[in-house]
Structure formats: C-alpha cells, structure tokens
Design a protein around this motif. Structure first.
Motif, mmCIF file in Angstrom:
data_model
loop_
_atom_site.group_PDB
_atom_site.id
_atom_site.type_symbol
_atom_site.label_atom_id
_atom_site.label_comp_id
_atom_site.label_asym_id
_atom_site.label_seq_id
_atom_site.Cartn_x
_atom_site.Cartn_y
_atom_site.Cartn_z
ATOM 1 N N TYR A 1 -2.104 -78.597 51.874
ATOM 2 C CA TYR A 1 -2.724 -77.451 51.215
ATOM 3 C C TYR A 1 -2.503 -77.529 49.717
ATOM 4 N N GLY A 2 -2.640 -78.758 49.190
ATOM 5 C CA GLY A 2 -2.571 -78.944 47.748
ATOM 6 C C GLY A 2 -3.948 -78.803 47.130
ATOM 7 N N THR A 3 -4.156 -79.472 46.006
ATOM 8 C CA THR A 3 -5.435 -79.371 45.308
ATOM 9 C C THR A 3 -6.573 -79.884 46.167
ATOM 10 N N LYS A 4 -6.363 -81.058 46.812
ATOM 11 C CA LYS A 4 -7.418 -81.629 47.654
ATOM 12 C C LYS A 4 -7.685 -80.758 48.875
ATOM 13 N N GLY A 5 -6.623 -80.297 49.517
ATOM 14 C CA GLY A 5 -6.811 -79.471 50.705
ATOM 15 C C GLY A 5 -7.513 -78.162 50.401
ATOM 16 N N ARG A 6 -7.136 -77.523 49.300
ATOM 17 C CA ARG A 6 -7.774 -76.259 48.918
ATOM 18 C C ARG A 6 -9.249 -76.478 48.583
#
Length: 359
Positions: free
Chosen positions: A135-140
């Motif tokens: 749930y980091g930048t890519k996941g968000r």
C-alpha cells in the motif's frame, strides 16, 4: 506482533467520543421513558407508602430508583399485572440500563465480538476480489485506477506488513491484512485462493518474486499483475507466474525521455494512464453488429485488437475484419461519452467496456 501471523482489519465507521456519549445518554433516556410509560399506564397496580394514587412525577421517581437499582421500597407493585410487567419488562430494562452505565468495559467486549462476527462473515463471503500487495505509492495508484474503472471498495483487499499502513487502508474503506505476503498463511487470510486478480506492488523485486510464487501456488487461475523496478527481473517474475509485469523505473525513464523531446505526447500518455480524466484506454468485447466489419466501423479510435490471446496493432493485416470473440483496446473520452449518451454513436454497454479479460 508475530510477523508470521496475519491480522485482518475491516473498514468500520468512526464515531467521535461526544457522539458516543450522546448516543448512550439518548439510549438511557429512552429506557427510562419506556419504564415511565409502563408504570403510568398501570399506575393503579402500585401502592405508595405515602398514600394516594401515583402521579406522573411519582412514576418518574419510581422508574428512576428502580432501573438504577436504588429501590427505596416506598412505591411497590401490588397487582398481578404490575408485578408481571416488572418481571418481564422492567427487570430486563434495568439490566440494559446497567450495561449503559458500565458501557466502557462492556463496549470493548461487544466490539471484539462484533469484529469477530464481521471478520467471520467477511471470510465466508469474500470472493472474486482483487488483492493488492503493498500500500505504498504504486499500490495506492493501482487502487485509484481500479476505483476509477468501476471496482467497488469492498472488492479490494490490501496486504502490507506495516500495521499503520493497513489501518490507513481500513480507514479508506478497504479490508486489510497485516503480514508478510511472501507467506502462504498471510495470503490465505486475504483469500487469495478465491481472488480474481492479484496486484503485486511491493517496493523490492525479490519480494515481488516470492509473493508472485506464493499467489500462483494458491490460485492457478487468478490474474497476477506485478511491478518490477529493474527490467532484468521482468522474466523472473513472468516465470514465477505473473501474467503482466510493469517495469516502473524504466517506464518512468521512457516517459521522461518523451517529455524532453515531445512534451505534448507525454501529456497525452499521462492522460491515458490516469483513469477518469480526459482520455482513457479501455478494453471491451466487440458488439455483435461489429463482427465481420472493418476496424474503421468501430465508433471509438481502436489502438489494438486482442485475438486468440495475442494483441495485434490496429494496422495489422489480420485486423482488416473483426471477428466474433475479438476484444478491442479503444480510446475513450468524456466528450465521446457525452455524445454516446445523446445517441450520436448508438448505445454503449458500460458493463461490457469494463469487463475483465477472460482467461
């Protein structure tokens, strides 16, 4: 927390402390009024040691000392009906009133029971969902695109080893699992074996490989979309079971190169990538009336045709005529959607546009 164990967090509405106190006071007042009404309705069945019939104030007094378990005994039920009401109604109300008074401790127990019940219910019902690992930048960003594409929030499950990150995801309305996604036990908590898609958006490529291997082991049919920082790991991720791999660092570098030489092309590419803005890329099945027609008969601009699992560019000679079963990668815009809604290009089946590719 033991890193080998997973913890599931479900989204829940937040109630402020003042609202919680007012809710309890309102519930307690409702219980008191219910007892007052019951006593006043059958006031002739009660005896007051001071003599005389019960007034409305006497009923309030009796109800207050009764449900608070003070019980001075100066007013007592004497008729069979009054004693029956005290037995089957006022006594349970007294218990509920005590629960409200000592609600802090009992609320914790009730909340734990409620959460356990919601978790059990969620585990039995969750299926055909999308698991987003990281749930980091890519996941968000991936979740933002999924939501823009019509995916419901309750169809997304976030997995991350950081409890604070998962708590943030739960506040945003997503179910979350705290744990190391390279472990099968953690992925089972996210019901990967019943998932439709798995999005691997971890910050490290070696972690992405292990997560992909575990997810493919648990679910042989789900689509796995993975992200890699370096292109040298792309083939490894595909061999691990990923259906598609996006090389994030090189993709950013290519976009920077385009921006330096063709800034307007770069703007269009960014617009196409971000769902719900001016231009969007969409994949849809061809309509029955389009089968056998040339590609130019399609109302939207067609970039590619997916046929027998192969993606063909629009100018490939095999795309001269569309076939039943083909899927189209088209460009949509808000302007074209407005025209479609007014009948300029005929009816459009929105569900068909966002239908996932069959495997």
């Amino acid at each position: 927390m033991d890193p080998r164990r997973a913890r599931v967090l479900l989204p829940s509405p937040k109630i402020g402390p003042l609202r919680s106190v007012l809710y309890r006071l309102g519930f307690a007042a409702a219980l008191l009024l219910a007892v007052v009404f019951a006593v006043y309705f059958d006031r002739d069945g009660y005896k007051d040691s001071a003599g005389g019939p019960l007034s409305l104030l006497d009923c309030f007094y009796y109800s207050t000392v009764t449900i608070s378990t003070t019980g001075y005994g100066d007013i007592a039920p004497v008729s069979p009906s009054a004693r029956l009401v005290n037995t089957i109604f006022i006594t349970p109300v007294r218990v509920l009133f005590l629960i409200v008074l000592v609600g802090t401790t009992l609320e914790v127990l009730a909340e734990r029971t409620r959460q356990d019940w919601r978790l059990s219910r969620w585990r039995t019902r969750v299926r055909d969902h999308i698991v987003v690992v990281g749930y980091g930048t890519k996941g968000r960003s991936a979740i933002k695109t999924l939501l823009a594409g019509g995916v419901e929030r309750d169809a997304i499950v976030v997995v991350d080893p950081d409890p604070r990150v998962v708590a943030e995801a739960a506040e945003a309305g997503f179910a979350g699992v705290v744990g190391d996604a390279t472990r099968n036990s953690v992925l089972r908590q996210a019901a990967v074996h019943r998932a439709r898609e798995v999005v691997v958006a971890t910050p490290r490529d070696d972690t992405a490989v292990l997560v992909t291997l575990s997810a493919r082991h648990l679910n042989a049919t789900a689509g796995i979309q993975a992200s890699a920082r370096e292109s040298e790991n792309l083939q490894l991720l595909r061999q691990s079971g990923a259906d598609h791999v996006v090389t994030s660092s090189e993709a950013a570098g290519r976009l920077l190169g385009v921006s330096a030489t063709q800034p307007h092309v770069s703007e269009v590419i960014e617009d196409l990538i971000e769902q719900g803005t001016g231009l969007d890329l969409a994949e849809r099945a061809i309509r029955p009336e389009e089968a056998g027609e040339p590609i130019r008969a399609v109302p939207e601009p067609v970039l590619a045709v997916v046929r027998d699992g192969r993606t063909l560019p629009y100018d490939d000679e095999q795309c001269a005529r569309l076939r039943a079963g083909d899927r189209l990668v088209v460009v949509k815009s808000r302007h074209n959607d407005a025209h479609d809604s007014h009948g300029f290009h005929g009816s459009r089946d929105d569900d068909e546009t966002v239908e996932p590719q069959e495997r």
